[in-house]
Scaffold this motif. Structure first.
Motif, PDB file in Angstrom:
ATOM      1  N   THR A 220       0.832  -1.197   0.000  1.00 12.52           N
ATOM      2  CA  THR A 220       0.000   0.000   0.000  1.00 12.52           C
ATOM      3  C   THR A 220       0.867   1.246   0.000  1.00 12.52           C
ATOM      4  O   THR A 220       2.019   1.241   0.455  1.00 12.52           O
ATOM      5  CB  THR A 220      -0.929   0.049   1.220  1.00 12.52           C
ATOM      6  OG1 THR A 220      -0.138   0.206   2.402  1.00 12.52           O
ATOM      7  CG2 THR A 220      -1.775  -1.216   1.325  1.00 12.52           C
ATOM      8  N   LEU A 221       0.314   2.334  -0.494  1.00  9.87           N
ATOM      9  CA  LEU A 221       1.039   3.599  -0.527  1.00  9.87           C
ATOM     10  C   LEU A 221       1.381   4.056   0.884  1.00  9.87           C
ATOM     11  O   LEU A 221       2.490   4.541   1.140  1.00  9.87           O
ATOM     12  CB  LEU A 221       0.203   4.661  -1.249  1.00  9.87           C
ATOM     13  CG  LEU A 221       0.806   6.057  -1.337  1.00  9.87           C
ATOM     14  CD1 LEU A 221       2.141   6.029  -2.067  1.00  9.87           C
ATOM     15  CD2 LEU A 221      -0.171   7.009  -2.036  1.00  9.87           C
ATOM     16  N   ALA A 222       0.443   3.893   1.817  1.00 10.64           N
ATOM     17  CA  ALA A 222       0.687   4.315   3.201  1.00 10.64           C
ATOM     18  C   ALA A 222       1.850   3.540   3.808  1.00 10.64           C
ATOM     19  O   ALA A 222       2.717   4.126   4.484  1.00 10.64           O
ATOM     20  CB  ALA A 222      -0.575   4.108   4.034  1.00 10.64           C
ATOM     21  N   GLU A 223       1.903   2.229   3.554  1.00 11.27           N
ATOM     22  CA  GLU A 223       2.999   1.430   4.102  1.00 11.27           C
ATOM     23  C   GLU A 223       4.323   1.785   3.437  1.00 11.27           C
ATOM     24  O   GLU A 223       5.366   1.824   4.096  1.00 11.27           O
ATOM     25  CB  GLU A 223       2.704  -0.061   3.940  1.00 11.27           C
ATOM     26  CG  GLU A 223       3.725  -0.938   4.640  1.00 11.27           C
ATOM     27  CD  GLU A 223       3.339  -2.402   4.662  1.00 11.27           C
ATOM     28  OE1 GLU A 223       4.138  -3.204   5.192  1.00 11.27           O
ATOM     29  OE2 GLU A 223       2.253  -2.750   4.163  1.00 11.27           O
ATOM     30  N   PHE A 224       4.280   2.054   2.133  1.00 11.49           N
ATOM     31  CA  PHE A 224       5.500   2.446   1.438  1.00 11.49           C
ATOM     32  C   PHE A 224       6.052   3.745   2.012  1.00 11.49           C
ATOM     33  O   PHE A 224       7.265   3.889   2.225  1.00 11.49           O
ATOM     34  CB  PHE A 224       5.227   2.605  -0.056  1.00 11.49           C
ATOM     35  CG  PHE A 224       6.393   3.177  -0.818  1.00 11.49           C
ATOM     36  CD1 PHE A 224       7.508   2.393  -1.096  1.00 11.49           C
ATOM     37  CD2 PHE A 224       6.386   4.502  -1.224  1.00 11.49           C
ATOM     38  CE1 PHE A 224       8.589   2.928  -1.783  1.00 11.49           C
ATOM     39  CE2 PHE A 224       7.463   5.040  -1.916  1.00 11.49           C
ATOM     40  CZ  PHE A 224       8.569   4.247  -2.190  1.00 11.49           C
TER      41      PHE A 224
END
Length: 357
Positions: free
Chosen positions: A98-102
């Motif tokens: 996910t973008l948030a995790e990245f």
């Protein structure tokens, strides 16, 4: 590499009865170790599985997967910097993250004094999973045995007046009663014109004489999926329905006879399309001919116009030609099996002869 896809983690660790649908795990793989980073909810099952296997340790350190991975590889990054290697240490990641995790991972990297590069990968583990072992094939055969039994049961249960949802519920309950760990996916039961939608959701449409009914379903056993579709006729089919069924049967059997190492997914799809066109139903399929099956019901490789790659022995794929006529009917005939050195070995035992109730 930090692996976050739960299915990829399950395949790489070969841990049974540990993972569920929650994305609660990260697997850090280095040149010398593999560490499953999880939390206390899974600790007992994970440690028990690790004790029976080799090469994977377990950590329940209370931090994010990204922070755990970055801190674990920080010494290697510092060593690379100390010896002034031309390339900094790299941590590979899956592009499905996910973008948030990245963003959180990138923030952890920024905190490190030594340079550490994040390297995106695309389907790296999925491509490894595309070639199945004998153990994986045995698990899918077990799942398919339950699925074949469910089909034999449901054709004795179905009758006009029932709703799609009633049939779906009985079909799924039977697979669970027969020992399935779960369902490979939510079963499709679509009658009459509703079946013209390939992924129809079972509802209150009632089965009536003269209809054909599409049943697309699969079980999960020993962590692996099965997938099959059959079309059942309620009463003697009208000539157009009979012709359509004969055409998808010919397409299915032509492809299964042609599958072998070296043929491409694109060529197999085009072969099915050519048979459909010869039968008077050109352009009536609309979806790819098939897909890989394994831990997930949709894996690599695909039998579709977008796959120019050659199949290899060990690929497990579905063959599912269909015909969909908006406002009239839909039908599909699906088997799955494994590509072998000699050809294609079908797991599905249910016959192709039309079933008329």
């Amino acid at each position: 590499m930090l692996v976050r896809s739960t299915s990829n983690v399950a395949w790489l660790t070969a841990f049974d009865d540990v993972f569920d649908d929650e994305a609660a795990h990260g697997l850090l793989v280095t040149g010398s170790a593999a560490v499953l980073h999880t939390d206390s909810r899974y600790e007992s099952a994970a440690r028990s599985a690790a004790a029976r296997a080799e090469g994977v340790s377990v950590s329940v350190e209370r931090t994010s997967h990204g922070a755990f991975a970055v801190r674990s590889v920080a010494p290697a990054a510092a060593s690379a910097s100390l010896f002034k290697r031309t390339k900094p240490a790299a941590l590979a990641i899956e592009d499905s993250m996910t973008l948030a995790e990245f963003r959180a991972l990138r923030s952890e990297v920024a905190k490190q004094k030594a340079p550490l590069k994040l390297k995106e990968t695309s389907q790296a583990v999925l491509r490894l999973r595309a070639v199945k072992s004998r153990s994986e094939v045995a698990r899918m055969r077990a799942a398919q045995a339950i699925t074949d039994a469910a089909f034999a049961h449901i054709v004795g249960f179905m009758r006009p007046g029932m709703t799609e949802r009633e049939v779906q519920r009985e079909l799924e309950d039977f697979m669970l009663r027969q020992g399935a760990q779960g369902l490979a996916f939510s079963s499709i039961v679509a009658a009459g014109a509703h079946a013209a939608s390939p992924h129809a959701i079972a509802g209150d449409t009632r089965l009536e004489s003269g209809m054909c009914v599409v049943l697309d379903f699969g079980a999960r056993a020993f962590g692996y999926c099965s997938d099959m579709t059959r079309t059942v006729f309620l009463g003697d089919p009208a000539p157009r329905l009979r012709s359509a069924y004969q055409t998808i049967r010919q397409a299915n059997e032509a492809v299964e006879a042609a599958l072998r190492p070296g043929v491409t997914g694109k060529a197999m799809h085009e072969l099915a399309e050519s048979v459909l066109e010869s039968g008077g139903f050109g352009g009536a399929m609309g979806h790819g001919l098939g897909h890989g099956v394994g831990i997930d019901v949709h894996e690599l490789p695909n039998l579709s116009p977008r796959n120019p790659d050659a199949l290899v022995a060990g690929n497990v794929v579905t063959v599912e030609p269909g015909i969909y006529q908006e406002g009239e009917f839909g039908m599909r005939l699906e088997d799955f099996g494994v590509v072998t050195d000699e050809g294609f070995e079908v797991f599905t035992a249910s016959p192709h002869d039309p079933v008329v109730l």
